[in-house]
Motif scaffolding. Structure first.
Motif, PDB file in Angstrom:
ATOM      1  N   VAL A  69      -2.874   2.188  10.964  1.00  0.00           N
ATOM      2  CA  VAL A  69      -4.223   2.727  10.801  1.00  0.00           C
ATOM      3  C   VAL A  69      -4.995   1.948   9.726  1.00  0.00           C
ATOM      4  N   ASP A  70      -4.499   1.969   8.503  1.00  0.00           N
ATOM      5  CA  ASP A  70      -5.254   1.370   7.393  1.00  0.00           C
ATOM      6  C   ASP A  70      -5.550  -0.117   7.618  1.00  0.00           C
ATOM      7  N   LEU A  71      -4.482  -0.906   7.755  1.00  0.00           N
ATOM      8  CA  LEU A  71      -4.699  -2.349   7.797  1.00  0.00           C
ATOM      9  C   LEU A  71      -5.552  -2.820   8.971  1.00  0.00           C
TER      10      LEU A  71
ATOM     11  N   GLU B 153       0.840  -1.195   0.000  1.00  0.00           N
ATOM     12  CA  GLU B 153       0.000   0.000   0.000  1.00  0.00           C
ATOM     13  C   GLU B 153       0.882   1.254   0.000  1.00  0.00           C
ATOM     14  N   THR B 154       1.932   1.208   0.800  1.00  0.00           N
ATOM     15  CA  THR B 154       2.861   2.337   0.893  1.00  0.00           C
ATOM     16  C   THR B 154       3.661   2.515  -0.394  1.00  0.00           C
TER      17      THR B 154
ATOM     18  N   ASN C 120      -6.825   7.304  -2.062  1.00  0.00           N
ATOM     19  CA  ASN C 120      -6.232   7.784  -0.804  1.00  0.00           C
ATOM     20  C   ASN C 120      -6.145   6.716   0.288  1.00  0.00           C
ATOM     21  N   PHE C 121      -7.149   5.833   0.356  1.00  0.00           N
ATOM     22  CA  PHE C 121      -7.114   4.701   1.291  1.00  0.00           C
ATOM     23  C   PHE C 121      -7.540   3.456   0.515  1.00  0.00           C
ATOM     24  N   PRO C 122      -6.690   2.958  -0.388  1.00  0.00           N
ATOM     25  CA  PRO C 122      -7.144   1.942  -1.347  1.00  0.00           C
ATOM     26  C   PRO C 122      -7.799   0.700  -0.707  1.00  0.00           C
ATOM     27  N   LEU C 123      -7.095   0.083   0.233  1.00  0.00           N
ATOM     28  CA  LEU C 123      -7.661  -1.138   0.820  1.00  0.00           C
ATOM     29  C   LEU C 123      -8.815  -0.824   1.759  1.00  0.00           C
ATOM     30  N   MET C 124      -8.696   0.277   2.475  1.00  0.00           N
ATOM     31  CA  MET C 124      -9.728   0.622   3.434  1.00  0.00           C
ATOM     32  C   MET C 124     -11.038   0.922   2.701  1.00  0.00           C
ATOM     33  N   MET C 125     -10.952   1.637   1.585  1.00  0.00           N
ATOM     34  CA  MET C 125     -12.163   1.921   0.817  1.00  0.00           C
ATOM     35  C   MET C 125     -12.739   0.629   0.237  1.00  0.00           C
ATOM     36  N   ALA C 126     -11.855  -0.275  -0.183  1.00  0.00           N
ATOM     37  CA  ALA C 126     -12.332  -1.563  -0.701  1.00  0.00           C
ATOM     38  C   ALA C 126     -13.107  -2.298   0.394  1.00  0.00           C
TER      39      ALA C 126
END
Lengths: 303, 492
Positions: free
Chosen positions: B125-127, B111-112, B166-172
């Motif tokens: 945060v994200d994961l 992601e980074t 901006n938050f690829p996995l989180m939005m998914a």
């Protein structure tokens, strides 16, 4: 009168310092710095001259092994007034300071003249630094003038000795109280005469009350120091004491000091750790980085 | 004696790069019907690391025929998936969540690398939020009748889900988890610049044995998203992104019977009253606007400070900005990473020029650590900002803050609400009664009190006005993914 403090956000910020990754060279440097900032402390009823002498030897040369560059001495040895002379003699010429708790440590529940006399005697015996306790009873009952007046008098009696003002934050309980007591202590100390950098410290705890130093409490105190510096240009020192036992914790505190006050405060003349067991954990980590191996606890001298 | 009481001082952090190596496929295919397939369009585009400008891989660009296959797959999978019991669907969601946790390090690093955000944020945060979202909606899957008591609950059908960079996995996760819990099948279209982690999520769908066609992932640019949203067999469109695209989706779905939810831009107000805990409010300003380089739709990009404390706030903010570390996003001590793309960097820089030209005062902390390659923008803020200035009205989507003042609560409220957007707001005061009074008058879908940018799967998120409609997260997040039939029965 109270400056508001938001506990949730203080805790969040305090936690963020612990997530800095301190490795390799910066770990080595940080640990040496931490070692040089320790007030090696023994404050027990059973303390003997023999124990204090052993502590002093350790303070001057924390480890007997060879390491390049040589390890720094710790900043000071902290004892009860009755043992100041012993420490003074043992530390002569070493550059390690003698700190003495006074003012009826740890409770401070004595008449003011007794407390002031306690300070006088410690200074006469040769203490370079006095760790005083504030009058928590007066503070919690709202008699702030009394607390301030006592601090002013203690500082006057200190003469040239540096003063560390113990708030005993574990008894003040809330961060707003910690903030108020910090402001009050600094103002009161300044009231007795001008302060040069590092001449006055604020200190979290006696080590006799739980909780002792915590990251959030220390952060609030650092913020007060920052504000005072901005207003006056005077650098007040900080000493968290009690509960800091590991090298890792010490590095978290250094990160907090660096990011709150800046590099200027990363020196023993403005920041101290009040601790005893911390020393050997710092040494363990330093020696491991040097030799690549962990040492056993018995490889380091007690004291 | 070898030791002396040396006077040590000063201290720098050493580099602390995340060194775990991640293998990246050179050709990243589409995920349709449970398999990775080459695009029928035969078209590919490259994805780069915005921190180095190095190419990471090629990614398939789905065309019309690919959209057709994906929609067909989703449609085919629908009857069986929607008839599974809630507890069966929950099992898959739990497995996905656990697998995300197991692979979280790899996912965070990727992601980074692909998006430029600091590893500290993708890791901490994200994961965790991605996994939490799947766990949370797994919990709802067999309890739907408690969310909608008395109703007959049906899934909507085939969902087209288009997400930002901006938050690829989180939005998914925000899109997929509630949709799957409710029994829908999905086609997810990640943003062009951040496709790679969505494809790892596709691998996870395979690993947990999710029935084929339940989740399909189509990579591509805006055109792919448009084709997908306009496909006649799609029953529901969920979009997170710019207001301009949101408006065009609203036009194109009008009259088609498609359900639509939009989570669009924002220009959120962060209001600091003079009685606030100021040192902590400054932390809130920082996490409000500099979190994820300001690439946050709910970023607190308009700061309203009560006049008497303006100088104090500006001075403390300046001090705090100096401790922010900008640079290599893979370094564990980095606070601000790279801007997501050249295009976005151009936009942010254009707004900064705009602000200066219109007469606002720029405060910048120059960082010497900025790498020579990559897209970088040092965190900054403007004072002397007028409400009519472009930087006070338009969404910048970068680490740029506009600072304004107010004198009374009424003025703070009316200035905060004077925006076409209404996504989020922050209030800082030590007075509880003021929090309640001000919060209820703010035209914002999310109001943070004495904190900012806090997310939780159990908390509904979404905006008012041009910030969109529909909620994601919480029980409310189920609503866009169900059709409710209210049956009245005569009592015996």
């Amino acid at each position: 009168m109270h400056t508001p403090v938001d506990t949730v956000m203080v805790e969040q910020r305090a936690k963020s310092f612990a997530s800095r990754s301190i490795k390799t060279e910066s770990k080595q440097q940080g640990l040496r710095l931490a070692l040089s900032m320790i007030d090696l402390t023994t404050l027990e009823g059973k303390d003997s001259p023999e124990k204090v002498r052993a502590l002093c030897t350790k303070a001057i040369q924390p480890w007997e092994g060879e390491i390049d560059p040589p390890l720094p001495s710790v900043a000071a040895v902290c004892v009860y007034p009755s043992l100041v002379q012993v420490a003074k003699r043992a530390l002569e010429g070493s550059g390690v300071a003698v700190a003495s708790v006074a003012t009826g440590f740890p409770s401070g529940q004595y008449p003011l003249d007794v407390r002031l006399n306690d300070v006088k005697e410690a200074v006469c015996a040769g203490a370079d630094e006095i760790d005083m306790v504030i009058n928590r009873g007066a503070f919690l009952s709202g008699e702030f003038d009394v607390v301030a007046e006592e601090i002013t008098q203690v500082r006057t009696v200190c003469g040239t000795a540096h003063l560390k003002i113990i708030l005993e934050t574990g008894e003040l309980e809330t961060l707003e109280n910690v903030r108020l007591a910090s402001e009050l202590a600094i103002q009161a100390a300044a009231h007795s005469g001008s302060i040069s950098d590092g001449e006055v410290f604020i200190k979290t705890s006696t080590g006799k009350v739980n909780p002792a130093a915590t990251m959030p409490v220390t952060l609030v105190m650092l913020e007060v120091i920052r504000e005072y510096y901005k207003e006056t240009g005077i650098k007040i020192g900080m000493k968290p004491a009690g509960g800091i036992k590991t090298a890792k914790q010490a590095l978290h505190y250094l990160v907090m000091v660096k990011e709150t006050l800046g590099d200027d405060w990363l020196t023993k003349s403005l920041f101290r750790f009040g601790a005893s067991s911390l020393t050997n954990d710092v040494l363990r980590q330093l020696v491991r980085q040097h030799t690549g191996r962990y040492t056993a606890t018995y490889d380091f001298s007690e004291a | 004696m070898t030791t002396k009481a040396q006077e040590l001082s000063g201290w720098e952090y050493s580099l602390a790069p995340e060194t775990t190596k991640i293998d990246i496929e050179q050709k990243n295919k589409l995920f349709i019907q449970g398999k990775f397939v080459s695009p029928k369009s035969r078209s590919w585009f490259s994805t780069i690391n915005p921190a180095t400008e190095e190419k990471l891989a090629d990614v398939a660009c789905a065309g019309k025929a690919d959209v057709e296959s994906a929609v067909t797959a989703a449609k085919k999978a629908l009857p069986k998936w929607s008839r599974l019991s809630g507890s069966q669907r929950a099992k898959y969601l739990y497995r996905i969540a656990r697998r995300i946790q197991e692979r979280s390090r790899e996912l965070a690093i990727l992601e980074t690398m692909d998006g430029g955000k600091p590893i500290k944020e993708s890791r901490d945060v994200d994961l965790p939020l991605v996994a939490q979202h799947f766990f949370y909606y797994a919990g709802w899957a067999d309890k739907m009748q408690y969310a909608f008591p008395g109703a007959n609950i049906e899934p909507v059908g085939v969902c087209a889900q288009i997400i930002p960079w901006n938050f690829p996995l989180m939005m998914a996760a925000w899109k997929l988890a509630p949709a799957l819990a409710c029994g829908n099948t999905c086609i997810l279209k990640p943003a062009e610049t951040t496709s790679l982690t969505a494809l790892r999520l596709a691998e996870i769908m395979q690993e947990v044995g999710l029935p084929e066609g339940v989740v399909n992932i189509l990579t591509g640019a805006g055109e792919t998203g448009k084709l997908l949203a306009e496909h006649k067999s799609v029953n529901k469109v969920a979009f997170t992104g710019s207001t301009a695209v949101g408006k065009s989706l609203m036009r194109s779905t009008a009259g088609t019977g498609k359900k639509l939810t939009l989570e669009l831009g924002g220009k959120s107000a962060n209001i600091i009253f003079a009685d606030a805990a100021i040192d902590q409010a400054v932390e809130g300003i920082v996490s409000g606007i500099y979190f994820n380089q300001g690439h946050v739709c709910c970023a607190g990009s308009r700061l309203f400070v009560e006049e008497p404390i303006l100088d104090e706030v500006v001075s403390k903010l300046t001090h705090r900005l100096r401790s922010l570390r900008v640079g290599n996003p893979l370094d564990k001590n980095t606070d601000l990473g790279a801007i997501n793309s050249q295009e976005q960097l151009d936009t942010v820089e254009r707004y900064i020029r705009n602000g200066t030209e219109e007469g606002a005062q720029l405060h910048e902390i120059h960082s010497e650590r900025l790498p020579s390659k990559g897209y970088w923008c040092s965190p900054c803020f403007f004072t002397d900002v007028q409400p009519s200035h472009t930087i006070a009205r338009e969404e910048i989507f970068g680490p740029v803050l506009s600072v304004m003042t107010f004198r009374t609560p009424q003025e703070a409220i009316s200035r905060a609400n004077n925006s076409p957007y209404g996504l989020a707001a922050g209030i800082w005061t030590n007075k509880g009664s003021k929090i309640f009074e001000v919060a209820k008058k703010l035209d914002a879908g999310v109001v943070w009190c004495n904190t900012y940018n806090k997310f939780d799967a159990a908390s509904p998120f979404g905006g008012f006005k041009e910030s969109g409609f529909g909620r994601e997260g919480g029980m409310q997040g189920l609503r866009p993914y169900v059709r409710l039939q209210n049956q009245s029965r005569r009592a015996k």
